[in-house]
Write a protein that holds these residues in place. Structure first.
Motif, mmCIF file in Angstrom:
data_model
loop_
_atom_site.group_PDB
_atom_site.id
_atom_site.type_symbol
_atom_site.label_atom_id
_atom_site.label_comp_id
_atom_site.label_asym_id
_atom_site.label_seq_id
_atom_site.Cartn_x
_atom_site.Cartn_y
_atom_site.Cartn_z
ATOM 1 N N THR A 34 -10.683 19.171 31.281
ATOM 2 C CA THR A 34 -10.546 17.862 31.871
ATOM 3 C C THR A 34 -12.400 17.886 32.193
ATOM 4 O OG1 THR A 34 -9.895 19.914 33.027
ATOM 5 C CG2 THR A 34 -11.529 18.052 34.400
ATOM 6 N N ALA A 35 -12.148 16.177 31.843
ATOM 7 C CA ALA A 35 -14.203 15.448 31.457
ATOM 8 C C ALA A 35 -13.908 14.281 32.838
ATOM 9 C CB ALA A 35 -13.805 15.071 30.682
ATOM 10 N N GLU A 36 -14.914 14.562 33.682
ATOM 11 C CA GLU A 36 -14.732 13.395 34.834
ATOM 12 C C GLU A 36 -16.271 12.410 34.357
ATOM 13 O OE1 GLU A 36 -17.223 15.553 37.738
ATOM 14 O OE2 GLU A 36 -16.767 17.400 37.724
ATOM 15 N N PHE A 37 -15.785 11.114 34.661
ATOM 16 C CA PHE A 37 -16.529 9.858 34.710
ATOM 17 C C PHE A 37 -16.624 9.090 35.265
ATOM 18 C CE2 PHE A 37 -11.789 9.582 34.607
ATOM 19 C CZ PHE A 37 -11.508 7.857 34.730
ATOM 20 N N ASP A 38 -17.008 8.125 35.083
ATOM 21 C CA ASP A 38 -17.292 6.643 36.626
ATOM 22 C C ASP A 38 -16.736 5.281 36.361
ATOM 23 O OD1 ASP A 38 -19.646 8.335 37.714
ATOM 24 O OD2 ASP A 38 -21.287 7.581 36.840
ATOM 25 N N VAL A 39 -16.187 5.661 37.759
ATOM 26 C CA VAL A 39 -15.321 4.200 36.893
ATOM 27 C C VAL A 39 -16.867 2.858 37.992
ATOM 28 C CG1 VAL A 39 -13.345 3.099 38.040
ATOM 29 C CG2 VAL A 39 -13.234 5.189 37.141
ATOM 30 N N ARG A 40 -16.523 1.939 37.341
ATOM 31 C CA ARG A 40 -16.957 0.881 37.041
ATOM 32 C C ARG A 40 -16.922 -0.438 37.822
ATOM 33 N NH1 ARG A 40 -19.344 3.781 32.036
ATOM 34 N NH2 ARG A 40 -18.625 1.402 31.495
ATOM 35 N N PRO A 41 -17.146 -0.878 38.551
ATOM 36 C CA PRO A 41 -16.713 -2.261 39.244
ATOM 37 C C PRO A 41 -17.806 -3.310 38.711
ATOM 38 C CG PRO A 41 -18.594 -0.822 40.786
ATOM 39 C CD PRO A 41 -18.271 0.222 39.820
ATOM 40 N N GLY A 42 -17.599 -4.301 38.390
ATOM 41 C CA GLY A 42 -18.195 -5.200 37.855
ATOM 42 C C GLY A 42 -17.370 -6.355 37.095
ATOM 43 N N MET A 73 -10.176 12.886 34.253
ATOM 44 C CA MET A 73 -8.568 12.848 34.018
ATOM 45 C C MET A 73 -9.173 14.053 32.600
ATOM 46 S SD MET A 73 -8.257 11.483 29.519
ATOM 47 C CE MET A 73 -8.328 9.516 30.130
ATOM 48 N N ASN A 74 -7.317 15.005 33.147
ATOM 49 C CA ASN A 74 -6.969 16.293 32.589
ATOM 50 C C ASN A 74 -5.844 15.705 32.040
ATOM 51 O OD1 ASN A 74 -5.966 18.743 32.591
ATOM 52 N ND2 ASN A 74 -6.513 19.460 34.799
ATOM 53 N N ILE A 75 -6.126 16.752 30.629
ATOM 54 C CA ILE A 75 -4.917 16.172 29.670
ATOM 55 C C ILE A 75 -4.574 18.417 29.370
ATOM 56 C CG2 ILE A 75 -5.585 13.889 28.809
ATOM 57 C CD1 ILE A 75 -6.923 15.379 26.307
ATOM 58 N N GLY A 76 -3.515 18.082 28.433
ATOM 59 C CA GLY A 76 -2.808 19.488 28.246
ATOM 60 C C GLY A 76 -1.905 19.268 27.780
ATOM 61 N N VAL A 77 -1.507 20.090 26.673
ATOM 62 C CA VAL A 77 -0.517 20.683 25.891
ATOM 63 C C VAL A 77 -0.073 22.319 26.532
ATOM 64 C CG1 VAL A 77 0.221 20.814 23.811
ATOM 65 C CG2 VAL A 77 -1.182 19.062 23.796
ATOM 66 N N SER A 78 1.485 21.324 26.790
ATOM 67 C CA SER A 78 1.997 23.733 27.141
ATOM 68 C C SER A 78 2.243 23.606 25.738
ATOM 69 C CB SER A 78 4.128 23.047 27.239
ATOM 70 O OG SER A 78 4.691 21.950 26.291
ATOM 71 N N GLU A 79 2.676 25.148 26.698
ATOM 72 C CA GLU A 79 2.759 26.387 25.625
ATOM 73 C C GLU A 79 3.392 26.497 24.342
ATOM 74 O OE1 GLU A 79 3.353 30.273 27.819
ATOM 75 O OE2 GLU A 79 1.457 29.339 29.279
#
Length: 176
Positions: A34-42, A73-79
């Motif tokens: 899981t990672a956080e990020f800024d969505v930037r306008p402009g 964003m959360n990414i994962g792979v099933s067991e």
């Protein structure tokens, strides 16, 4: 080429695979990130990408209005290593709660989420994420398109609202 998730397939998935099951796929994952990020306008095109083993998810967008919003964003792979999932959403001030935050106030001029190393089985884009007693509000199917590896806005049809994207993709695996 026809999208792997045609109209009837997409709505069948939406009926058969509720959001809770999709969350379980990520939570039950052998590996997750899981990672956080800024969505930037402009108006400039930006992207955010994360990889997990052989799989990558990239979110590309352009937005206008307001100030930065915090997204996750959360990414994962099933067991069993058969599914790769990627979820992107606007979150509360502190994304550590792992909850989407309603509706984005940004005006998205374009978006695309792309997976590498797997083929999309299910995908959905939402104009508003569930908050309290309110349910997720999906984009109308004519607003976005799904291919084997991407979910993206449909030029001239997308109504500029995006708050959440969910992708579940099949990973290549060898049959015994």
């Amino acid at each position: 080429m026809a999208a792997p998730c045609g109209r009837s397939s997409r709505w069948l998935w939406a009926a058969v695979v509720p959001a809770a099951v999709l969350c379980l796929a990520v939570r039950a994952a052998e590996e997750a990130s899981t990672a956080e990020f800024d969505v930037r306008p402009g108006g400039e095109v930006h992207f955010f990408s994360r990889s997990l083993g052989d799989y990558t998810c990239t979110f590309t967008y352009s937005a206008q209005g307001g100030t930065n919003e915090q997204w996750q964003m959360n990414i994962g792979v099933s067991e069993d290593n058969l599914l790769f999932s990627c979820s992107v959403w606007r979150c509360q001030r502190l994304c550590s709660h792992f909850r989407p935050q309603g509706k984005s106030y940004l005006f998205f001029t374009q978006f695309k989420a792309e997976v590498k190393g797997a083929k999309i089985e299910y995908a959905m884009a939402y104009s508003q994420a569930a908050v309290g007693a309110q349910s997720d509000i999906p984009l109308k199917q004519e607003e976005f398109e799904i291919t084997e590896t991407t979910v993206s806005h449909r030029e001239g049809k997308f109504r500029f609202e995006l708050s959440k994207l969910v992708i579940v993709a099949k990973t290549p695996h060898d049959e015994l």
